[in-house]
Design an enzyme around this catalytic site. Structure first.
Site, mmCIF file in Angstrom:
data_model
loop_
_atom_site.group_PDB
_atom_site.id
_atom_site.type_symbol
_atom_site.label_atom_id
_atom_site.label_comp_id
_atom_site.label_asym_id
_atom_site.label_seq_id
_atom_site.Cartn_x
_atom_site.Cartn_y
_atom_site.Cartn_z
ATOM 1 N N GLU A 148 0.805 -1.240 0.000
ATOM 2 C CA GLU A 148 0.000 0.000 0.000
ATOM 3 C C GLU A 148 0.831 1.279 0.000
ATOM 4 O O GLU A 148 0.533 2.220 0.735
ATOM 5 C CB GLU A 148 -0.957 -0.005 1.200
ATOM 6 C CG GLU A 148 -1.881 -1.195 1.207
ATOM 7 C CD GLU A 148 -2.853 -1.216 2.393
ATOM 8 O OE1 GLU A 148 -2.702 -0.381 3.297
ATOM 9 O OE2 GLU A 148 -3.751 -2.057 2.402
ATOM 10 N N ASN B 227 1.944 -5.160 -3.241
ATOM 11 C CA ASN B 227 0.530 -5.432 -2.933
ATOM 12 C C ASN B 227 -0.193 -4.120 -2.645
ATOM 13 O O ASN B 227 0.331 -3.259 -1.941
ATOM 14 C CB ASN B 227 0.498 -6.323 -1.677
ATOM 15 C CG ASN B 227 -0.864 -6.888 -1.351
ATOM 16 O OD1 ASN B 227 -1.508 -7.498 -2.207
ATOM 17 N ND2 ASN B 227 -1.311 -6.697 -0.120
ATOM 18 N N HIS C 13 -10.648 -6.255 -2.270
ATOM 19 C CA HIS C 13 -11.720 -5.976 -1.311
ATOM 20 C C HIS C 13 -12.859 -5.320 -2.095
ATOM 21 O O HIS C 13 -12.713 -4.187 -2.566
ATOM 22 C CB HIS C 13 -11.234 -5.026 -0.210
ATOM 23 C CG HIS C 13 -10.164 -5.617 0.650
ATOM 24 N ND1 HIS C 13 -10.395 -6.695 1.485
ATOM 25 C CD2 HIS C 13 -8.858 -5.297 0.808
ATOM 26 C CE1 HIS C 13 -9.273 -6.991 2.126
ATOM 27 N NE2 HIS C 13 -8.326 -6.170 1.725
ATOM 28 N N GLU D 241 -6.402 -10.613 -0.930
ATOM 29 C CA GLU D 241 -7.212 -10.347 0.284
ATOM 30 C C GLU D 241 -8.697 -10.302 -0.066
ATOM 31 O O GLU D 241 -9.436 -9.423 0.396
ATOM 32 C CB GLU D 241 -6.787 -9.012 0.922
ATOM 33 C CG GLU D 241 -5.309 -8.937 1.221
ATOM 34 C CD GLU D 241 -4.894 -7.652 1.933
ATOM 35 O OE1 GLU D 241 -5.762 -6.915 2.446
ATOM 36 O OE2 GLU D 241 -3.680 -7.391 1.991
ATOM 37 N N ASP E 93 -12.488 -10.293 -0.398
ATOM 38 C CA ASP E 93 -13.767 -10.404 0.310
ATOM 39 C C ASP E 93 -14.794 -9.549 -0.429
ATOM 40 O O ASP E 93 -14.444 -8.655 -1.187
ATOM 41 C CB ASP E 93 -13.689 -10.069 1.813
ATOM 42 C CG ASP E 93 -12.972 -8.783 2.172
ATOM 43 O OD1 ASP E 93 -12.809 -7.914 1.294
ATOM 44 O OD2 ASP E 93 -12.596 -8.626 3.351
HETATM 45 C C1 XIL Z 1 -6.214 -5.868 8.446
HETATM 46 C C2 XIL Z 1 -6.619 -6.998 9.375
HETATM 47 O O1 XIL Z 1 -7.570 -7.807 8.730
HETATM 48 C C3 XIL Z 1 -7.196 -6.443 10.659
HETATM 49 O O2 XIL Z 1 -7.421 -7.482 11.598
HETATM 50 C C4 XIL Z 1 -6.245 -5.408 11.246
HETATM 51 O O3 XIL Z 1 -6.855 -4.801 12.367
HETATM 52 C C5 XIL Z 1 -5.885 -4.343 10.248
HETATM 53 O O4 XIL Z 1 -5.345 -4.962 9.084
HETATM 54 N N1 XIL Z 1 -4.933 -4.416 3.740
HETATM 55 C C6 XIL Z 1 -3.935 -5.202 4.217
HETATM 56 C C7 XIL Z 1 -4.185 -6.069 5.396
HETATM 57 O O5 XIL Z 1 -2.877 -5.308 3.582
HETATM 58 O O6 XIL Z 1 -3.009 -6.318 6.131
HETATM 59 C C8 XIL Z 1 -5.264 -5.478 6.281
HETATM 60 O O7 XIL Z 1 -5.553 -6.401 7.335
HETATM 61 C C9 XIL Z 1 -6.490 -5.166 5.465
HETATM 62 C C10 XIL Z 1 -6.195 -4.163 4.400
#
Ligand code: XIL
Length: 325
Positions: free
Chosen positions: A132, A175, A211, A241, A243
């Site tokens: 990020e 990422n 996401h 990631e 969802d």
């Molecule tokens: C998130 C986790 O899911 C949470 O439990 C934590 O509080 C914060 O981080 N992008 C990412 C992940 O790269 O590491 C993040 O994970 C979600 C967004």
């Protein structure tokens, strides 16, 4: 009645299907580990490989939490993605809000990257070296965090060179989120990565976080086109990631629509030249970060419900992998 698991179906299609592992949930819910071992063939630590967990005290490394996941993965013959080495979030108190001299910050990154990569050398399929780093709105990097503030814009490429030096065999990813389809941020990312590659920065893959919200589902063609342009640069793509968020009061119909979105995403990976891994950001809705992250506005983002029962998305993904849809 089908008895195949997602993991066996995915393996037949040459796909890794993963989930974010939470050592706390594993410890407290016996069914959690059983379901993960049955349905998934890949893991990523949801939080346990972040800087605040691995180096709570500067210079003192603690691998006990991620090691729970690593031994689970070994026991159940699962692959692991390691994430993230460098991020502006999840900082221990000694780094949060701090600015170091350039050299000191480079030394901190070097020590962290070398220690962690050498500890897990040969045990993981991919490393998210930087997470990020890009600004959401404007060209260039986000101007925050101790690494940007102390080192400047070249902290990213410095981190990749260090990672490559620490383990020349390691597969190194960049990422990020909200750059899954062909939007402005994805375009900026593409141009930036192309430039870094042209300068010889060792980057081998792109992680699309994926996401998504049901209200703004990804257009399958735009997801495919984005994967394709990164593949055409010679990069592997992972969906890291995944969802699909629903409104808090989602109906049964929303769950069916969610299943279609999940299928579109899996379809995009299956039809791509090189997108061999999809990781969901959690196992079941009771463990998802989404209600907490969105102040309770969104929920139901995963493919198992709060009782670990498969949701319509599970059946739809299984049917797709089986070739039945
Ligand atoms: C998130 C986790 O899911 C949470 O439990 C934590 O509080 C914060 O981080 N992008 C990412 C992940 O790269 O590491 C993040 O994970 C979600 C967004």
């Amino acid at each position: 009645m089908h008895t195949d698991t997602l993991r066996s179906l995915a393996a037949k299609r040459g796909l890794l299907i993963g989930t974010a592992f939470c050592s706390g949930a594993f410890k407290h819910h016996p069914e959690y580990g059983d379901l993960i071992a049955r349905e998934f063939n890949c893991l990523v630590a949801e939080n346990d490989m972040k800087l605040d967990v691995l180096q709570p005290v500067r210079g003192q490394f603690d691998f006990s939490r991620p090691d729970v996941m690593m031994s689970f993965a070994r026991k159940h013959d699962m692959k692991v993605r390691a994430v993230p080495l460098v991020w502006h979030i999840a900082l221990p108190a000694w780094a949060e809000g701090k600015t170091f001299s350039r050299n000191e910050a480079l030394d901190i990154l070097r020590e962290h990257i070398f220690t962690v990569m050498q500890y897990y050398r040969g045990q993981v399929i991919a490393w998210d070296v930087v997470n990020e780093a890009l600004s959401d709105k404007e060209p260039g990097l986000r101007k925050e965090g101790p690494w940007y503030n102390s080192i400047g814009t070249d902290y990213v490429e410095q981190a990749y060179h260090m990672a490559h030096e620490a383990d020349p065999q390691a597969v190194l990813f960049y990422n990020d989120y909200n750059m899954d389809c062909m939007n402005d941020k994805a375009g900026r990312c593409y141009m930036w990565i192309k430039e870094l590659l042209a300068r010889g920065v060792p980057i081998h893959g792109i992680g699309l976080q994926c996401h998504f919200q049901l209200e703004w589902p990804p257009a399958k063609a735009a997801l495919s086109d984005n994967i394709k342009r990164f593949n055409d640069l010679g990069l592997i793509v992972h969906m890291t990631e995944l969802d699909v968020w629903l409104a808090k009061d989602a109906s049964a119909d929303h769950l069916l629509q969610q299943a279609e979105v999940y299928c579109d995403i899996f379809q995009a990976a299956l039809s791509a030249k090189d997108c061999p891994a999809i990781l969901l950001w959690g196992l079941a809705d009771c463990h998802s970060w989404i209600p907490g992250q969105t102040g309770g506005k969104y929920d139901h983002a995963l493919i198992f419900d709060r009782q670990y029962r498969p949701k319509p998305a599970y059946a739809a993904i299984a049917a797709l992998l089986r070739g039945d849809r």
